[in-house]
Every structure is written in structure tokens, then in C-alpha cells.
Scaffold this motif. Structure first.
Motif, PDB file in Angstrom:
ATOM      1  N   LEU A 128       0.838  -1.197   0.000  1.00 19.08           N
ATOM      2  CA  LEU A 128       0.000   0.000   0.000  1.00 19.08           C
ATOM      3  C   LEU A 128       0.873   1.248   0.000  1.00 19.08           C
ATOM      4  N   ARG A 129       1.949   1.233   0.769  1.00 23.10           N
ATOM      5  CA  ARG A 129       2.861   2.382   0.805  1.00 23.10           C
ATOM      6  C   ARG A 129       3.504   2.594  -0.561  1.00 23.10           C
ATOM      7  N   PHE A 130       3.860   1.521  -1.243  1.00 21.27           N
ATOM      8  CA  PHE A 130       4.470   1.618  -2.574  1.00 21.27           C
ATOM      9  C   PHE A 130       3.533   2.335  -3.537  1.00 21.27           C
ATOM     10  N   VAL A 131       2.250   2.003  -3.461  1.00 21.06           N
ATOM     11  CA  VAL A 131       1.275   2.605  -4.373  1.00 21.06           C
ATOM     12  C   VAL A 131       1.023   4.069  -4.013  1.00 21.06           C
ATOM     13  N   THR A 132       0.745   4.345  -2.730  1.00 22.00           N
ATOM     14  CA  THR A 132       0.367   5.704  -2.341  1.00 22.00           C
ATOM     15  C   THR A 132       1.521   6.690  -2.482  1.00 22.00           C
ATOM     16  N   SER A 133       2.756   6.217  -2.285  1.00 17.41           N
ATOM     17  CA  SER A 133       3.906   7.124  -2.365  1.00 17.41           C
ATOM     18  C   SER A 133       4.142   7.615  -3.783  1.00 17.41           C
ATOM     19  N   ARG A 134       3.558   6.939  -4.762  1.00 21.19           N
ATOM     20  CA  ARG A 134       3.752   7.319  -6.155  1.00 21.19           C
ATOM     21  C   ARG A 134       2.637   8.196  -6.705  1.00 21.19           C
ATOM     22  N   VAL A 135       1.711   8.573  -5.858  1.00 14.76           N
ATOM     23  CA  VAL A 135       0.645   9.485  -6.280  1.00 14.76           C
ATOM     24  C   VAL A 135       1.084  10.917  -5.986  1.00 14.76           C
ATOM     25  N   PRO A 136       1.296  11.754  -7.012  1.00 15.54           N
ATOM     26  CA  PRO A 136       1.703  13.148  -6.759  1.00 15.54           C
ATOM     27  C   PRO A 136       0.619  13.884  -5.977  1.00 15.54           C
ATOM     28  N   ARG A 137       0.995  14.471  -4.841  1.00 14.06           N
ATOM     29  CA  ARG A 137      -0.002  15.125  -4.000  1.00 14.06           C
ATOM     30  C   ARG A 137      -0.595  16.357  -4.672  1.00 14.06           C
ATOM     31  N   GLY A 138       0.131  16.936  -5.632  1.00 12.79           N
ATOM     32  CA  GLY A 138      -0.363  18.141  -6.270  1.00 12.79           C
ATOM     33  C   GLY A 138      -1.519  17.936  -7.225  1.00 12.79           C
ATOM     34  N   ILE A 139      -1.796  16.678  -7.617  1.00  8.64           N
ATOM     35  CA  ILE A 139      -2.852  16.437  -8.603  1.00  8.64           C
ATOM     36  C   ILE A 139      -4.134  15.911  -7.977  1.00  8.64           C
ATOM     37  N   VAL A 140      -4.131  15.699  -6.662  1.00  7.59           N
ATOM     38  CA  VAL A 140      -5.322  15.177  -5.993  1.00  7.59           C
ATOM     39  C   VAL A 140      -5.858  16.246  -5.049  1.00  7.59           C
ATOM     40  N   PRO A 141      -7.162  16.189  -4.707  1.00  9.40           N
ATOM     41  CA  PRO A 141      -7.703  17.137  -3.725  1.00  9.40           C
ATOM     42  C   PRO A 141      -6.923  17.063  -2.418  1.00  9.40           C
ATOM     43  N   TRP A 142      -6.944  18.197  -1.682  1.00  9.02           N
ATOM     44  CA  TRP A 142      -6.109  18.321  -0.485  1.00  9.02           C
ATOM     45  C   TRP A 142      -6.393  17.212   0.516  1.00  9.02           C
ATOM     46  N   TRP A 143      -7.676  16.930   0.808  1.00  9.48           N
ATOM     47  CA  TRP A 143      -7.995  15.912   1.799  1.00  9.48           C
ATOM     48  C   TRP A 143      -7.667  14.512   1.311  1.00  9.48           C
ATOM     49  N   VAL A 144      -7.694  14.285  -0.001  1.00 10.18           N
ATOM     50  CA  VAL A 144      -7.241  12.998  -0.543  1.00 10.18           C
ATOM     51  C   VAL A 144      -5.749  12.829  -0.272  1.00 10.18           C
ATOM     52  N   GLY A 145      -4.991  13.917  -0.445  1.00 10.14           N
ATOM     53  CA  GLY A 145      -3.565  13.870  -0.137  1.00 10.14           C
ATOM     54  C   GLY A 145      -3.301  13.564   1.321  1.00 10.14           C
ATOM     55  N   ILE A 146      -4.105  14.144   2.212  1.00 15.62           N
ATOM     56  CA  ILE A 146      -3.976  13.839   3.645  1.00 15.62           C
ATOM     57  C   ILE A 146      -4.223  12.349   3.883  1.00 15.62           C
ATOM     58  N   GLY A 147      -5.255  11.804   3.235  1.00 15.72           N
ATOM     59  CA  GLY A 147      -5.543  10.382   3.384  1.00 15.72           C
ATOM     60  C   GLY A 147      -4.408   9.509   2.880  1.00 15.72           C
ATOM     61  N   LEU A 148      -3.826   9.885   1.757  1.00 18.65           N
ATOM     62  CA  LEU A 148      -2.696   9.119   1.216  1.00 18.65           C
ATOM     63  C   LEU A 148      -1.505   9.167   2.167  1.00 18.65           C
ATOM     64  N   ASP A 149      -1.234  10.337   2.741  1.00 14.97           N
ATOM     65  CA  ASP A 149      -0.143  10.451   3.711  1.00 14.97           C
ATOM     66  C   ASP A 149      -0.398   9.596   4.951  1.00 14.97           C
ATOM     67  N   THR A 150      -1.670   9.490   5.341  1.00 16.61           N
ATOM     68  CA  THR A 150      -2.027   8.755   6.557  1.00 16.61           C
ATOM     69  C   THR A 150      -1.736   7.264   6.424  1.00 16.61           C
ATOM     70  N   VAL A 151      -1.937   6.704   5.239  1.00 11.27           N
ATOM     71  CA  VAL A 151      -1.723   5.258   5.067  1.00 11.27           C
ATOM     72  C   VAL A 151      -0.320   4.940   4.567  1.00 11.27           C
ATOM     73  N   GLU A 152       0.502   5.957   4.365  1.00 13.16           N
ATOM     74  CA  GLU A 152       1.849   5.738   3.844  1.00 13.16           C
ATOM     75  C   GLU A 152       2.834   5.523   4.992  1.00 13.16           C
ATOM     76  N   HIS A 153       2.808   4.315   5.571  1.00 13.10           N
ATOM     77  CA  HIS A 153       3.672   3.992   6.706  1.00 13.10           C
ATOM     78  C   HIS A 153       4.387   2.676   6.443  1.00 13.10           C
TER      79      HIS A 153
END
Length: 289
Positions: free
Chosen positions: A166-191
Motif C-alpha cells: 500500500l505504501r508503494f502505491v500511495t507514495s507514487r501518487v503526486p499530491r499536487g494532482i489530488v484534492p487536499w484531503w485525498v492527499g492527507i488520506g494518502l499520507d495517513t496510510v503511507e507507513h
């Protein structure tokens, strides 16, 4: 619509001593002055979840700091469960105040951040000017919290490849192209699985919040915000806390999304509370001059 004053923003760091050595914590400062406010994030969520509120309060004249606890965001993430507990996080907040040279601050947070705010008031009451507590996790959330966090601990321990995948997938999503709260969610599961398991283990078996007898001794003024239809953050916990604290008011949000999607009403309530907490100190200072 009233014009918002732009406040300066600065990223800083400091270090705390733990059983595993010396760990680095990162924070962001908004604004200047001595009306300090510290905002703390929810479980595994990075500090930038409070960017909007921090900027709102700073534009009103507060000096706001958002903190990544150990194991959160851009702070260090050790593998030792002993590094993680609500009390340890509260001690990190006190260390942050020492680092900043802030004698007192309004301490606030969401979910886990709310519980840590209460713990700061319990272990260092003289450092707390006020409490801004949103959806605390207390007595009425115990069963749901256990059911929610146990699978997370089990997955990180037994199926670490799932967490790494899951971290491998989420870390490759550019935060600048997704809504702000989606980026927060991606950061939350990137452990990473090791620190994640240690983090949940430490919280799961440690003190979650000050018990009721200690909460009733907290003298700092408090604003408690709760909302309906969330079993992990039941409104009954927030209402109970507001009744226990000697100097507290309760504000009911329409839902967990209100402060995220239409924050104007709660922003005004929080800003008024922060300014009211600090206004006596300013009057005293003016009189002395």
C-alpha cells in the motif's frame, strides 16, 4: 467576506530523547507573537490536516504551531513500541513549548490530538492556557477503538507486505494532482510496517487519556467540539468531557465533515475562544505599561 491577513509560515525541528536514542520532530509555525496555540493531529495523520485552522487563527493574531508527533508525518518513525504513547506524545508537546520558549499555549487537537491535549493539561497544567478539543476518544469509544485498531496491528505484524504494498502505491501518487484531503488520506496510510506496528502496539496497551478523576481537576478553559454518527468519536464522549471539565463549553458540529468542507462557523467559534483565552494577558500587559 472579510479580508484575511496573510501570516508567515516557517518549518522547524527539534529533538527528543527516547529509549531508542535521539529522535527528530518536525513542526510548522504560523504567525508571530506570544498568543501561542499548538494544534495536534489525529491518529497517524500528518500535521498539515490543521493547515486551514492554523492559518485562520494566525490571521486573527495567534501564533500557531502544528506538530507531527513521533511516528507521524515528517517526524522520525522508530520501530520501538515504547516510543509511542499518549503520555509520550504529551511530553513531546511540552518539549516543543520549551524549544519555542513558550511559557503557555492553548493546546488543541482532533481525535488522538484531543486526547493528547488533555494529557498535556494533566501532566503540565501550568503550561496550558486553554484546551481546544475536537472529538476526543474516551470511555464510550473503547469497544470500537479496540475493534478498529487490532486488525491494523495484526496486519502490520503478520502481513507486512500488505502495508509495504500500500505504501508503494500511495507514495507514487503526486499530491499536487489530488484534492487536499485525498492527499492527507494518502499520507495517513503511507507507513512502513515496522513503525506502524510499534505505533499501534504502544497506543493499544498504554494510557489512552487521563481518567475522569483527573479530567475533573483540569482548570484550563476548554472548548469541546463533538459531532453525531461516528462510533469512534461519539458525541456522548465530547458531551461527557464538557460536563467533567470545570470551565468548558460544548459545540455540536453537524457532522465530522463540517469543519473540513464548510469550516466557516466552527472557525469563528474557535477563533473567538482562542482570542478570549489570551485577551486577559494582553490587558494585564497593557496596564503594566
Amino acid at each position: 467576506m472579510s479580508e484575511r491577513i496573510l501570516a508567515s509560515e516557517r518549518i522547524g525541528q527539534f529533538f527528543v530523547e527516547t529509549d531508542g536514542g535521539r529522535d527528530r520532530l518536525e513542526y510548522t509555525e504560523y504567525g508571530t507573537g506570544d498568543a501561542w496555540v499548538v494544534l495536534l493531529p489525529g491518529l497517524l495523520i500528518p500535521r498539515r490536516m490543521h493547515d486551514h485552522l492554523a492559518r485562520t487563527l494566525a490571521s486573527a493574531g495567534a501564533h500557531v504551531v502544528t506538530l507531527d508527533f513521533l511516528g507521524h508525518g515528517r517526524s522520525d518513525q522508530p520501530d520501538d513500541p515504547l516510543a509511542y504513547s499518549v503520555t509520550a506524545f504529551a511530553e513531546q508537546v511540552v518539549a516543543l513549548l520549551d524549544h519555542l520558549g513558550a511559557c503557555q499555549a492553548i493546546i488543541g487537537g482532533t481525535s488522538l490530538g484531543a486526547n493528547v491535549s488533555l494529557e498535556v493539561a494533566a501532566i503540565a497544567p501550568d503550561r496550558v492556557r486553554g484546551l481546544l478539543v475536537e472529538m476526543p476518544v474516551l470511555d464510550n469509544a473503547l469497544e470500537v477503538a479496540i475493534v478498529s485498531f487490532a486488525p491494523l496491528l495484526l496486519t502490520a505484524r503478520v502481513l507486512p507486505f500488505a502495508v509495504s504494498g500500500l505504501r508503494f502505491v500511495t507514495s507514487r501518487v503526486p499530491r499536487g494532482i489530488v484534492p487536499w484531503w485525498v492527499g492527507i488520506g494518502l499520507d495517513t496510510v503511507e507507513h512502513r510496517p515496522g513503525p506502524l506496528a510499534a505505533y499501534v502496539h504502544g497506543l493499544f496497551f498504554g494510557r489512552v487519556a487521563p481518567p475522569s478523576v483527573e479530567r475533573r481537576r483540569i482548570q484550563a478553559p476548554a472548548l469541546v467540539i463533538g459531532h453525531p454518527r461516528d462510533p469512534l468519536h461519539p458525541a456522548s464522549d465530547a458531551e461527557m468531557l464538557a460536563k467533567e471539565l470545570p470551565d468548558a463549553s460544548f459545540e455540536r458540529a453537524t457532522s465530522i465533515l463540517e469543519w473540513r468542507r464548510t469550516p466557516e462557523r466552527l472557525d469563528l467559534v474557535a477563533t473567538k475562544f482562542v482570542l478570549d483565552c489570551w485577551r486577559p494577558a494582553r490587558r494585564t500587559r497593557r496596564a503594566a505599561n
